[in-house]
Structures are given as structure tokens and as C-alpha cells.
Write a protein that holds these residues in place. Structure first.
Motif, PDB file in Angstrom:
ATOM      1  N   UNK A  58       0.517  -1.563  -0.501  1.00 17.98           N
ATOM      2  CA  UNK A  58      -0.262  -0.241  -0.004  1.00 17.98           C
ATOM      3  C   UNK A  58       1.153   1.069   0.149  1.00 17.98           C
ATOM      4  N   UNK A  59       1.782   1.321   0.810  1.00 18.82           N
ATOM      5  CA  UNK A  59       3.133   2.556   0.958  1.00 18.82           C
ATOM      6  C   UNK A  59       3.621   2.719  -0.999  1.00 18.82           C
ATOM      7  N   UNK A  60       3.467   1.923  -0.936  1.00 18.71           N
ATOM      8  CA  UNK A  60       3.951   1.743  -2.723  1.00 18.71           C
ATOM      9  C   UNK A  60       2.868   2.479  -4.035  1.00 18.71           C
ATOM     10  N   UNK A  61       2.156   2.070  -3.457  1.00 25.10           N
ATOM     11  CA  UNK A  61       0.759   2.113  -4.972  1.00 25.10           C
ATOM     12  C   UNK A  61       0.341   3.870  -3.855  1.00 25.10           C
ATOM     13  N   UNK A  62       0.431   3.891  -3.045  1.00 20.10           N
ATOM     14  CA  UNK A  62       0.432   5.216  -2.886  1.00 20.10           C
ATOM     15  C   UNK A  62       0.763   6.401  -2.667  1.00 20.10           C
ATOM     16  N   UNK A  63       2.725   5.618  -3.387  1.00 22.66           N
ATOM     17  CA  UNK A  63       3.434   6.930  -3.316  1.00 22.66           C
ATOM     18  C   UNK A  63       3.735   7.146  -5.214  1.00 22.66           C
ATOM     19  N   UNK A  64       3.178   5.930  -5.912  1.00 21.50           N
ATOM     20  CA  UNK A  64       2.325   5.891  -7.321  1.00 21.50           C
ATOM     21  C   UNK A  64       1.452   7.034  -8.028  1.00 21.50           C
ATOM     22  N   UNK A  65       0.584   6.584  -7.105  1.00 26.16           N
ATOM     23  CA  UNK A  65      -0.392   7.618  -6.918  1.00 26.16           C
ATOM     24  C   UNK A  65      -0.357   9.180  -6.533  1.00 26.16           C
ATOM     25  N   UNK A  66       0.636   9.356  -5.588  1.00 27.84           N
ATOM     26  CA  UNK A  66       1.115  10.834  -5.634  1.00 27.84           C
ATOM     27  C   UNK A  66       1.568  11.897  -6.642  1.00 27.84           C
ATOM     28  N   UNK A  67       2.264  10.941  -6.741  1.00 24.91           N
ATOM     29  CA  UNK A  67       3.462  10.854  -7.733  1.00 24.91           C
ATOM     30  C   UNK A  67       2.690  11.726  -9.207  1.00 24.91           C
ATOM     31  N   UNK A  68       1.610  10.200  -9.258  1.00 20.44           N
ATOM     32  CA  UNK A  68       0.746  10.787 -10.209  1.00 20.44           C
ATOM     33  C   UNK A  68       0.180  12.595 -10.381  1.00 20.44           C
ATOM     34  N   UNK A  69      -0.212  12.192  -9.319  1.00 23.12           N
ATOM     35  CA  UNK A  69      -1.683  13.497  -9.193  1.00 23.12           C
ATOM     36  C   UNK A  69      -0.023  14.629  -8.773  1.00 23.12           C
ATOM     37  N   UNK A  70       0.592  14.901  -8.557  1.00 21.39           N
ATOM     38  CA  UNK A  70       1.779  16.021  -8.695  1.00 21.39           C
ATOM     39  C   UNK A  70       2.237  15.960 -10.365  1.00 21.39           C
ATOM     40  N   UNK A  71       2.130  15.069 -10.670  1.00 25.73           N
ATOM     41  CA  UNK A  71       2.427  14.904 -11.855  1.00 25.73           C
ATOM     42  C   UNK A  71       1.299  15.784 -13.039  1.00 25.73           C
ATOM     43  N   UNK A  72       0.002  15.416 -13.103  1.00 22.73           N
ATOM     44  CA  UNK A  72      -1.058  16.351 -13.502  1.00 22.73           C
ATOM     45  C   UNK A  72      -1.150  16.736 -12.899  1.00 22.73           C
ATOM     46  N   UNK A  73      -0.991  17.301 -11.612  1.00 24.07           N
ATOM     47  CA  UNK A  73      -0.789  19.266 -10.865  1.00 24.07           C
ATOM     48  C   UNK A  73       0.427  20.301 -12.083  1.00 24.07           C
ATOM     49  N   UNK A  74       1.613  19.797 -11.913  1.00 21.42           N
ATOM     50  CA  UNK A  74       2.239  20.367 -12.406  1.00 21.42           C
ATOM     51  C   UNK A  74       2.555  20.503 -13.843  1.00 21.42           C
ATOM     52  N   UNK A  75       2.318  19.293 -14.454  1.00 22.87           N
ATOM     53  CA  UNK A  75       2.286  19.257 -15.984  1.00 22.87           C
ATOM     54  C   UNK A  75       0.478  19.424 -16.930  1.00 22.87           C
ATOM     55  N   UNK A  76       0.182  19.684 -16.206  1.00 22.75           N
ATOM     56  CA  UNK A  76      -1.167  19.916 -17.340  1.00 22.75           C
ATOM     57  C   UNK A  76      -1.495  18.338 -17.867  1.00 22.75           C
ATOM     58  N   UNK A  77      -2.180  18.711 -19.589  1.00 22.80           N
ATOM     59  CA  UNK A  77      -2.133  18.449 -20.763  1.00 22.80           C
ATOM     60  C   UNK A  77      -1.020  17.106 -21.095  1.00 22.80           C
ATOM     61  N   UNK A  78       0.721  18.034 -20.392  1.00 21.22           N
ATOM     62  CA  UNK A  78       1.439  16.661 -20.725  1.00 21.22           C
ATOM     63  C   UNK A  78       1.831  15.592 -19.857  1.00 21.22           C
ATOM     64  N   UNK A  79       0.798  15.929 -19.088  1.00 19.42           N
ATOM     65  CA  UNK A  79       1.114  14.591 -17.836  1.00 19.42           C
ATOM     66  C   UNK A  79       1.078  13.491 -18.729  1.00 19.42           C
ATOM     67  N   UNK A  80       1.346  12.606 -18.242  1.00 16.19           N
ATOM     68  CA  UNK A  80       0.965  11.304 -18.050  1.00 16.19           C
ATOM     69  C   UNK A  80       0.121  10.743 -17.608  1.00 16.19           C
ATOM     70  N   UNK A  81      -0.809  11.153 -16.759  1.00 18.21           N
ATOM     71  CA  UNK A  81      -1.544  10.235 -16.600  1.00 18.21           C
ATOM     72  C   UNK A  81      -3.234  11.354 -17.826  1.00 18.21           C
TER      73      UNK A  81
END
Length: 97
Positions: A58-81
Motif C-alpha cells: 500500500x505504501x508503494x501504491x500510494x507513492x505512485x498515486x501521489x506521483x501521478x497526482x503531482x505530475x497532473x498538477x505540475x504538467x497539466x495536459x503534458x502529464x502521463x495521466x
């Protein structure tokens, strides 16, 4: 076009809270602290994970989810998500034709 920002999560920027999971699963869920709540202090973004019975998974999955959220926040339309979402929308609209 903004340059793509590579997301690095520093340990000192995280606040981790462990608690008991809720929902179905009976005794195996109720007796262990396997729910993880991660908060990224600079952005105050919070992610919760209780998908597995194992705390470390769960720690590993939560870190991946957080990284995806931050990627979306900082990179917007260019993010992987965002790219995955737009690809799925294109595929769905193509299937409707």
C-alpha cells in the motif's frame, strides 16, 4: 509550451499516517494497520491507499498515486495521466462512429 517537469518526491516533504483499513475483508483487515495516507506538505495533496492487505504494498501504491497526482498538477495536459485519459477518450469516440 511549458517544459515537462520531472517529478521527484523527497521523503522530508511527505507525511505518512497508518491506520486500520475499513470495508470488506473481515478479521484480516481489522487487525492490521494496512491503510496508508500520504500528504505532500508543499502542495497539501493527500492520497489514501488500502488496496492490498500488505502495508508495504500500500505504501508503494500510494507513492505512485501521489506521483501521478503531482505530475497532473505540475504538467497539466503534458502529464502521463492526462495523456492516458485523452487517449481513452479518443478511442471511445472512435468506437461510437
Amino acid at each position: 509550451i511549458k517544459p515537462y517537469i520531472n517529478i521527484e518526491i523527497r521523503e522530508e516533504d511527505l507525511e505518512e499516517i497508518f491506520s486500520r483499513s475499513s470495508g470488506p475483508g473481515g478479521q484480516s483487515v481489522n487487525k492490521t494497520n494496512s491503510r496508508v495516507q500520504l500528504t505532500h506538505k508543499p502542495t497539501n495533496t493527500t492520497v489514501t491507499c488500502q488496496e492490498q492487505r500488505d502495508l508495504f504494498a500500500n505504501r508503494r501504491i500510494a507513492r505512485k498515486k501521489l506521483k501521478d497526482q503531482l505530475d497532473l498538477l505540475y504538467n497539466g495536459d503534458q502529464s502521463k495521466v492526462a495523456k492516458k485519459i485523452s487517449k481513452a477518450k479518443r478511442r471511445k469516440s472512435k468506437a461510437k462512429r
